[in-house]
Design a protein around this motif. Structure first.
Motif: not given
Length: 152
Positions: A21-29, A31-34
């Motif tokens: 299982l993999s998961w990522v959390l980030w703040q709204p707004g 934009i993850p790149a790459p």
């Protein structure tokens, strides 16, 4: 850039298991790149990289997504765990409440402002390697990179 996607970390997996299982959390707004935005869906295959006992990093698994929670706004670590329990966990792959909340990544994210965006995926993993490449020493903040040196 073309090439093959590599993810830093296999994800959470029971010892000896072939699912992860993999998961990522980030703040709204944010934009993850790459990030493999268009590719991240069931049947997408990538390589996973982890630290090696002797030092450095190597590709240790070929991983294929079997289920996905698309970007979803969540309001707490408890909501994340509940959502993953409903959509991705089963008898072969689950994380109990205490290990979930004490996981180092989740502890760090719990201290960040909420709501956050969640993306999570369940995978089938096939152990390989390890294969060491020079570009594995530094990963972008997203934990994803592409390499033209390897192919699926």
């Amino acid at each position: 850039m073309s090439g093959t996607w590599i993810r830093l970390g296999v994800g959470w997996s029971p010892p000896g298991g072939t699912a992860a299982l993999s998961w990522v959390l980030w703040q709204p707004g944010y934009i993850p790149a790459p990030w493999p935005t268009g590719e991240l869906k069931p049947a997408f295959t990538y390589y996973a990289c982890e630290g090696l006992r002797g030092g450095g990093r190597g590709i240790v698994a070929r991983v294929t997504i079997t289920a996905l929670v698309k970007p979803t706004e969540v309001t707490s670590p408890d909501e994340v765990h509940e959502l993953l329990s409903e959509q991705l966990f089963d008898d072969d792959l689950t994380i109990d409440d205490l290990p979930w909340h004490t996981h180092a990544y989740n502890r760090a994210k719990a201290a960040a402002p909420w709501p956050q965006k969640l993306v999570a995926w369940r995978t089938a993993k096939e152990s390989i390697g390890p294969h060491v490449l020079p570009e594995l020493t530094r990963f972008p903040r997203t934990g994803w990179l592409r390499s033209d040196r390897i192919a699926m």
